[in-house]
Design an enzyme around this catalytic site. Structure first.
Site, PDB file in Angstrom:
ATOM      1  N   LEU A  98     -10.212  -8.538   6.969  1.00  0.00           N
ATOM      2  CA  LEU A  98      -8.862  -8.879   7.426  1.00  0.00           C
ATOM      3  C   LEU A  98      -8.034  -7.596   7.526  1.00  0.00           C
ATOM      4  O   LEU A  98      -7.872  -6.883   6.543  1.00  0.00           O
ATOM      5  CB  LEU A  98      -8.185  -9.855   6.462  1.00  0.00           C
ATOM      6  CG  LEU A  98      -8.925 -11.171   6.213  1.00  0.00           C
ATOM      7  CD1 LEU A  98      -8.008 -12.152   5.483  1.00  0.00           C
ATOM      8  CD2 LEU A  98      -9.447 -11.772   7.510  1.00  0.00           C
TER       9      LEU A  98
ATOM     10  N   ARG B 122       5.524  -1.668   4.506  1.00  0.00           N
ATOM     11  CA  ARG B 122       5.951  -0.849   3.366  1.00  0.00           C
ATOM     12  C   ARG B 122       5.362   0.564   3.383  1.00  0.00           C
ATOM     13  O   ARG B 122       5.784   1.417   2.624  1.00  0.00           O
ATOM     14  CB  ARG B 122       5.596  -1.561   2.050  1.00  0.00           C
ATOM     15  CG  ARG B 122       6.573  -2.663   1.708  1.00  0.00           C
ATOM     16  CD  ARG B 122       6.125  -3.456   0.504  1.00  0.00           C
ATOM     17  NE  ARG B 122       5.037  -4.365   0.843  1.00  0.00           N
ATOM     18  CZ  ARG B 122       4.291  -5.016  -0.057  1.00  0.00           C
ATOM     19  NH1 ARG B 122       4.509  -4.819  -1.339  1.00  0.00           N
ATOM     20  NH2 ARG B 122       3.346  -5.829   0.319  1.00  0.00           N
TER      21      ARG B 122
ATOM     22  N   GLY C  18      -2.060 -13.926  -6.271  1.00  0.00           N
ATOM     23  CA  GLY C  18      -2.469 -15.308  -6.515  1.00  0.00           C
ATOM     24  C   GLY C  18      -3.129 -15.425  -7.880  1.00  0.00           C
ATOM     25  O   GLY C  18      -3.848 -14.525  -8.320  1.00  0.00           O
TER      26      GLY C  18
ATOM     27  N   ASN D 106      -0.429  -1.188  -0.375  1.00  0.00           N
ATOM     28  CA  ASN D 106       0.673  -1.689   0.438  1.00  0.00           C
ATOM     29  C   ASN D 106       1.743  -0.641   0.686  1.00  0.00           C
ATOM     30  O   ASN D 106       2.541  -0.771   1.593  1.00  0.00           O
ATOM     31  CB  ASN D 106       1.325  -2.907  -0.226  1.00  0.00           C
ATOM     32  CG  ASN D 106       0.371  -4.084  -0.251  1.00  0.00           C
ATOM     33  OD1 ASN D 106      -0.280  -4.379   0.743  1.00  0.00           O
ATOM     34  ND2 ASN D 106       0.249  -4.723  -1.392  1.00  0.00           N
TER      35      ASN D 106
ATOM     36  N   LYS E 148     -13.764  33.761  15.471  1.00  0.00           N
ATOM     37  CA  LYS E 148     -13.582  32.554  16.276  1.00  0.00           C
ATOM     38  C   LYS E 148     -14.589  32.522  17.413  1.00  0.00           C
ATOM     39  O   LYS E 148     -14.762  33.533  18.090  1.00  0.00           O
ATOM     40  CB  LYS E 148     -12.166  32.540  16.862  1.00  0.00           C
ATOM     41  CG  LYS E 148     -11.870  31.287  17.645  1.00  0.00           C
ATOM     42  CD  LYS E 148     -11.000  31.504  18.861  1.00  0.00           C
ATOM     43  CE  LYS E 148     -11.717  32.132  20.030  1.00  0.00           C
ATOM     44  NZ  LYS E 148     -10.973  32.133  21.286  1.00  0.00           N
TER      45      LYS E 148
ATOM     46  N   ASN F 138     -10.081  39.949  23.317  1.00  0.00           N
ATOM     47  CA  ASN F 138     -10.758  38.909  24.101  1.00  0.00           C
ATOM     48  C   ASN F 138      -9.846  38.208  25.079  1.00  0.00           C
ATOM     49  O   ASN F 138     -10.297  37.409  25.870  1.00  0.00           O
ATOM     50  CB  ASN F 138     -11.377  37.870  23.152  1.00  0.00           C
ATOM     51  CG  ASN F 138     -10.323  37.177  22.310  1.00  0.00           C
ATOM     52  OD1 ASN F 138      -9.369  37.803  21.868  1.00  0.00           O
ATOM     53  ND2 ASN F 138     -10.477  35.884  22.114  1.00  0.00           N
TER      54      ASN F 138
ATOM     55  N   ALA G 296     -14.998  55.897  15.794  1.00  0.00           N
ATOM     56  CA  ALA G 296     -13.766  55.301  15.263  1.00  0.00           C
ATOM     57  C   ALA G 296     -12.581  55.550  16.183  1.00  0.00           C
ATOM     58  O   ALA G 296     -12.468  56.615  16.786  1.00  0.00           O
ATOM     59  CB  ALA G 296     -13.484  55.862  13.877  1.00  0.00           C
TER      60      ALA G 296
HETATM   61  C1  UD1 Z   1      -3.466 -12.603  -0.677  1.00  0.00           C
HETATM   62  C2  UD1 Z   1      -3.937 -13.848  -1.426  1.00  0.00           C
HETATM   63  C3  UD1 Z   1      -3.617 -13.681  -2.905  1.00  0.00           C
HETATM   64  C4  UD1 Z   1      -4.283 -12.420  -3.432  1.00  0.00           C
HETATM   65  C5  UD1 Z   1      -3.848 -11.225  -2.612  1.00  0.00           C
HETATM   66  C6  UD1 Z   1      -4.601  -9.993  -3.037  1.00  0.00           C
HETATM   67  C7  UD1 Z   1      -3.682 -15.648   0.176  1.00  0.00           C
HETATM   68  C8  UD1 Z   1      -2.875 -16.797   0.615  1.00  0.00           C
HETATM   69  N1  UD1 Z   1      -3.249 -14.982  -0.890  1.00  0.00           N
HETATM   70  O1  UD1 Z   1      -2.071 -12.459  -0.832  1.00  0.00           O
HETATM   71  O2  UD1 Z   1      -4.081 -14.805  -3.615  1.00  0.00           O
HETATM   72  O3  UD1 Z   1      -3.921 -12.238  -4.798  1.00  0.00           O
HETATM   73  O4  UD1 Z   1      -4.128 -11.457  -1.216  1.00  0.00           O
HETATM   74  O5  UD1 Z   1      -4.087  -8.886  -2.360  1.00  0.00           O
HETATM   75  O6  UD1 Z   1      -4.708 -15.367   0.763  1.00  0.00           O
HETATM   76  N2  UD1 Z   1      -3.750 -10.531   6.757  1.00  0.00           N
HETATM   77  C9  UD1 Z   1      -4.082 -10.754   8.059  1.00  0.00           C
HETATM   78  N3  UD1 Z   1      -3.426 -11.733   8.747  1.00  0.00           N
HETATM   79  C10 UD1 Z   1      -2.487 -12.504   8.187  1.00  0.00           C
HETATM   80  C11 UD1 Z   1      -2.146 -12.270   6.835  1.00  0.00           C
HETATM   81  C12 UD1 Z   1      -2.795 -11.281   6.153  1.00  0.00           C
HETATM   82  O7  UD1 Z   1      -4.936 -10.078   8.625  1.00  0.00           O
HETATM   83  O8  UD1 Z   1      -1.949 -13.384   8.880  1.00  0.00           O
HETATM   84  C13 UD1 Z   1      -4.442  -9.463   6.031  1.00  0.00           C
HETATM   85  C14 UD1 Z   1      -3.510  -8.337   5.625  1.00  0.00           C
HETATM   86  O9  UD1 Z   1      -3.497  -7.321   6.593  1.00  0.00           O
HETATM   87  C15 UD1 Z   1      -4.102  -7.871   4.327  1.00  0.00           C
HETATM   88  C16 UD1 Z   1      -4.759  -9.097   3.744  1.00  0.00           C
HETATM   89  O10 UD1 Z   1      -4.925  -9.990   4.826  1.00  0.00           O
HETATM   90  O11 UD1 Z   1      -5.103  -6.897   4.516  1.00  0.00           O
HETATM   91  C17 UD1 Z   1      -3.933  -9.727   2.653  1.00  0.00           C
HETATM   92  O12 UD1 Z   1      -2.671 -10.052   3.123  1.00  0.00           O
HETATM   93  P1  UD1 Z   1      -1.383  -9.975   2.212  1.00  0.00           P
HETATM   94  O13 UD1 Z   1      -0.241 -10.524   2.959  1.00  0.00           O
HETATM   95  O14 UD1 Z   1      -1.272  -8.642   1.613  1.00  0.00           O
HETATM   96  O15 UD1 Z   1      -1.821 -10.952   1.040  1.00  0.00           O
HETATM   97  P2  UD1 Z   1      -1.079 -12.165   0.406  1.00  0.00           P
HETATM   98  O16 UD1 Z   1      -1.147 -13.314   1.343  1.00  0.00           O
HETATM   99  O17 UD1 Z   1       0.214 -11.751  -0.112  1.00  0.00           O
HETATM  100 CA    CA Z   2      -1.739  -6.991   0.222  1.00  0.00          CA
END
Ligand code: UD1
Ligand code: CA
Length: 466
Positions: A8, A15, A139, A227, A350, A385, A422
């Site tokens: 993902l 941030r 979570g 983050n 170089k 050069n 030289a």
């Molecule tokens: C999520 C988990 C949480 C866990 C945490 C760990 C869920 C609902 N929650 O939190 O339990 O403790 O990760 O870091 O899954 N991303 C996408 N598309 C989206 C949303 C997110 O690609 O629509 C990707 C983000 O780029 C990131 C990762 O998923 O790499 C996690 O997303 P983030 O929003 O940081 O996590 P949370 O949902 O807060």
């Molecule tokens: Ca995250």
């Protein structure tokens, strides 16, 4: 075993406050998503899908054919992100390894252990968890009386009791691929954030009577999500220590690991000593029995065995066995040095090939040149050069001697065994074994120094008398 990797990487990463897309921020010189995909490659995944959104083109451009890509146009939650991969891999049999592009410290060893654990338990899903002193924002893992993971609750949806739980969801999972996509179809966005939570899959699978397990990693740092730049620097430090440790266990001495920066893809041979303040980057390869540093900065270079590099900067250079460089030398792209070459202080090389045994000991510039074996470049000798428009080639054949402060005005060639006196400015080729002298002849005026001194003294006195 058929393993499907899903990464993902669609979130924006606000941030980070950066023009660079989050997962492309480097940790030890390699973009975070590169570390994650690298781990999946080590697991020998059958397919790897990266879910991209913000910065999709940049991520695709970086990873190229190492992965397949799906676009998540709107970031509606982690569950929604995984749903985007369904068209590509939803009907595959096998295991899904699900990772985040911004969690670069996970190791292949942990995932292998987690996969074995998942298989032993006959689980439909296994979530990687960790115990945290400060679980804020993550979570929480809800276990039943038997210790089985039954649910994951997002902090925003937690009761006060649940909020007190210290075991957190890392966001990394192993799933039975088909069961994952079946359960995902039942996920809704009915929660505090109106997002499609991937974590709901856990409760759904438990509800269906499937086995769900939690694998608690003893090393929470593997779950560190980046983050912001503070977390980025933490990840950097942890990764750096790991890399340094790996090299030390492989027989490389690091005199001060805390001030030694070695990129993730650098290779170093045994019995090489790295002195403090040294930075090794990119695809640099260093041989055995070298001494590198202190304070050297080497990028994308290939260095043979027994080489010394002292307080020098090397970029895209090649250095043969037994050569010594520095202090204070600068090797730029295309510098190709043979064996037992000596490059001394304040020398810049170089786009130049130097044969074995060449000596360029002090204060020289050698650019766009081909220097044969055993040539000696005197102090301050340079290749000229560049005429303001074109770069031209200088050739010096083997055994030639180029005296101090010589200018070799390219294009020009000094033949084998020739001798350039030289201070000469060489504009024409020097045939083999000739001696070239190209400077004003010296004249001495007998006693003239005394004469000139009295002349100046007389002037000074006249001034004072006024
Ligand atoms: C999520 C988990 C949480 C866990 C945490 C760990 C869920 C609902 N929650 O939190 O339990 O403790 O990760 O870091 O899954 N991303 C996408 N598309 C989206 C949303 C997110 O690609 O629509 C990707 C983000 O780029 C990131 C990762 O998923 O790499 C996690 O997303 P983030 O929003 O940081 O996590 P949370 O949902 O807060
Ligand atoms: Ca995250």
């Amino acid at each position: 075993m058929n393993i499907i990797g899903i990464v993902l990487a669609a979130g924006q990463g606000k941030r980070m406050k950066s023009k660079l897309y989050k997962v492309l921020h480097p940790v030890c010189g390699k973009p975070m998503v590169g570390h994650v995909v690298g781990v999946l490659e080590q697991l020998q995944t059958h397919r790897t899908v990266v879910v991209v959104g913000h910065g999709a083109e940049a991520v695709r451009g970086y990873l190229g054919d190492r992965a397949e890509f799906v676009l998540q146009e709107q970031q509606l939650g982690t569950g929604h992100a995984v749903m985007q991969a369904e068209a590509l891999v939803g009907s595959e049999d096998g295991l899904t390894v699900l990772l985040y592009g911004d969690t670069p410290l996970v190791t292949v060893e942990s995932l292998q252990q987690m996969i074995s654990f998942h298989q032993e338990k006959g689980a439909a899903a296994t979530v990687m968890t960790a115990m945290m002193d400060n679980p804020h924002g993550l979570g929480r893992i809800i276990r039943d009386e038997q210790g089985r993971c039954v649910r994951i609750v997002e902090e925003k949806d937690c009761t006060p009791e649940q909020r007190a739980i210290r075991e957190i969801n890392s966001g990394m999972y192993i799933f039975s691929n088909r069961k994952l996509f079946e359960a995902l179809s039942q996920v809704t966005n009915n929660n505090a954030q109106n997002e499609y939570y991937l974590t709901d899959v856990i409760g759904i699978l438990v509800g269906k009577g499937e086995i769900v397990e939690a694998y608690c990693t003893p090393d929470w740092t593997e779950t560190l999500g980046v983050n912001d730049r503070v977390a980025l620097s933490e990840a950097e430090e942890i990764m750096r220590r790991r890399i340094n440790r790996k090299h030390m266990l492989n027989g490389v001495s690091l005199i001060d690991p805390a001030s030694t920066y070695i990129g993730a893809d650098v290779q170093i041979g045994a019995d090489t000593v790295i002195l403090p303040g040294t930075v090794l980057r990119g695809r640099t390869v260093i041989g055995e029995d070298c001494e590198i540093g202190p304070q050297s900065d080497i990028t994308d270079s290939v260095i043979g065995d027994g080489v010394t590099v002292n307080r020098s900067v090397l970029q895209e250079a090649e250095v043969g066995k037994g050569t010594s460089i520095g202090p204070f030398a600068y090797l730029r792209p295309g510098a190709k040095l043979g064996e037992n070459v000596k490059i001394g202080d304040f020398v810049e090389i170089k786009n130049a090939t130097l044969g074995d045994e060449v000596k360029v000991s002090h204060l020289s510039y050698v650019g766009d040149a081909k220097i044969g074996r055993n040539v000696n470049f005197g102090c301050g000798a340079i290749t000229v050069n560049y005429d303001g428009f074109n770069k031209q080639l200088t050739e010096v054949e083997e055994d030639a001697f180029v005296g101090s402060n010589v200018n070799l005005i390219a294009p020009v060639k000094v033949g084998k065994g020739a001798y350039v006196v030289a201070g000469s400015t060489i504009t024409h080729d020097v045939p083999s074994n000739d001696l070239a002298i190209a400077r004003e002849r010296q004249t001495n005026k007998p006693g003239y120094a005394e004469k000139i001194r009295s002349k100046f003294l007389a002037k000074k006195q006249a001034k004072q008398e006024k």
